[in-house]
Design a protein around this motif. Sequence first.
Motif, PDB file in Angstrom:
ATOM      1  N   SER A 119      48.711  40.323  44.947  1.00 42.76           N
ATOM      2  CA  SER A 119      48.259  41.784  45.071  1.00 42.76           C
ATOM      3  C   SER A 119      47.805  41.880  46.218  1.00 42.76           C
ATOM      4  O   SER A 119      47.725  41.035  46.989  1.00 42.76           O
ATOM      5  N   ALA A 141      51.309  43.544  48.050  1.00 39.57           N
ATOM      6  CA  ALA A 141      51.832  43.013  47.053  1.00 39.57           C
ATOM      7  C   ALA A 141      53.196  42.799  46.715  1.00 39.57           C
ATOM      8  O   ALA A 141      53.776  43.935  46.880  1.00 39.57           O
ATOM      9  N   ASN A 188      44.877  37.747  41.957  1.00 33.76           N
ATOM     10  CA  ASN A 188      46.415  38.320  41.211  1.00 33.76           C
ATOM     11  C   ASN A 188      45.471  39.348  40.105  1.00 33.76           C
ATOM     12  O   ASN A 188      44.899  38.935  39.107  1.00 33.76           O
ATOM     13  N   ARG A 190      47.507  41.880  38.861  1.00 32.62           N
ATOM     14  CA  ARG A 190      48.822  42.239  38.439  1.00 32.62           C
ATOM     15  C   ARG A 190      48.779  42.601  36.983  1.00 32.62           C
ATOM     16  O   ARG A 190      48.172  42.081  36.185  1.00 32.62           O
ATOM     17  N   GLY A 195      50.795  38.759  35.788  1.00 31.82           N
ATOM     18  CA  GLY A 195      49.394  38.859  35.850  1.00 31.82           C
ATOM     19  C   GLY A 195      48.875  39.109  34.538  1.00 31.82           C
ATOM     20  O   GLY A 195      49.657  39.573  33.557  1.00 31.82           O
TER      21      GLY A 195
END
Length: 357
Positions: A119, A141, A188, A190, A195
């Motif tokens: 990210s 990212a 992270n 995501r 994620g």
Amino acid sequence: MTTLFTGYRLGELALPNRVVMAPMTRVRAAAGGLATPSMARYYAQRATAGLIVTEGVQPSLIGQSNPGTPGLYTDEQVAAWRPVTDAVHTNGGRIFAQIMHGGRVSHPDTTGLRPVGPSAVQAVGEVFTPNGPQPAPTPRALDTAEVPEHAQSYADAARRAVDAGFDGVELHGANGYLISQFLSSNANLRTDRYGGSVTNRIRFAVEAATATAEAIGAERTGIRLSPGGPFWGIEETDVAELYTALLTELSRLGLAYVHLEATTDEETLLGLRRTWPGTLVMNPVLPLGPKQTGRTDADHWLDLGADLISFGRAFLANPDLVERLRTGLPIAPADESTYFQGGDDGYLTYSSFQHSA
């Protein structure tokens, strides 16, 4: 009775003792990420370790974290490593390359590229660059479609490591670098398959380990982890659940070992020991913390079920560390000012214990 000096079978390797030289960044590589004759001498001096794990080796240019570190992504780098592995083997040792993708812990001044991460979240702290320490930049990212190629980069570097004569590789899944970033609950953010849930956050680590095991064999593949480690601003809010899930998935691969750092409480680490059915390498003290690993720490973790014990800083000034541990000789201190300065001073200038007449 098992002691630090009892032999151990690690895959096809017969280790003469249970002392592992832990990976430590030394920033002594030549331009182009090439290993040097001094590096060959440095590692050969420490070949009495049951196993040597090298400093972090980048699997790609964008994976490079620090200046002055070696790589394993070009033919020239492979050729430069061969004298290193030959020297260790000639001295009777065994050596794994640690494959380290820095992810967001990098800088354009070092690589010419914007760092990448799970990210666009900046690491906490300053990173080393050719122009001195600088704040870590905000990484780009990775797109979902790009993630597998970065997982595959560990396997590609592992193939080159075997070509260079290494006995195996250790994936650097610890200390806030790329694998650790994907495991994290704050680096992270995501919302795709990499994620969010624990299952998704361990996916990158499992894919990297799977690809590497398929490339060179599981018996030549290890991974280092730092459960709950706070490096570079990393947070993990569910340490026991996260690492239990990860080790459960990794156990299906038959890896050579898992290398755990003492970055969380002992109860959690013992739970992970019970989860992991294979060889456990234990780093008994916090990396870069105030204490160096000693014989007492090693014996404690052997009693708790670790199979091998890794020593970091104690190996810097004591190329004969195994013999010093065996005979109770004093452990010489290392000069911290020479850790990252380059050159042979504080690198090749430490000697074995000199007995007085």
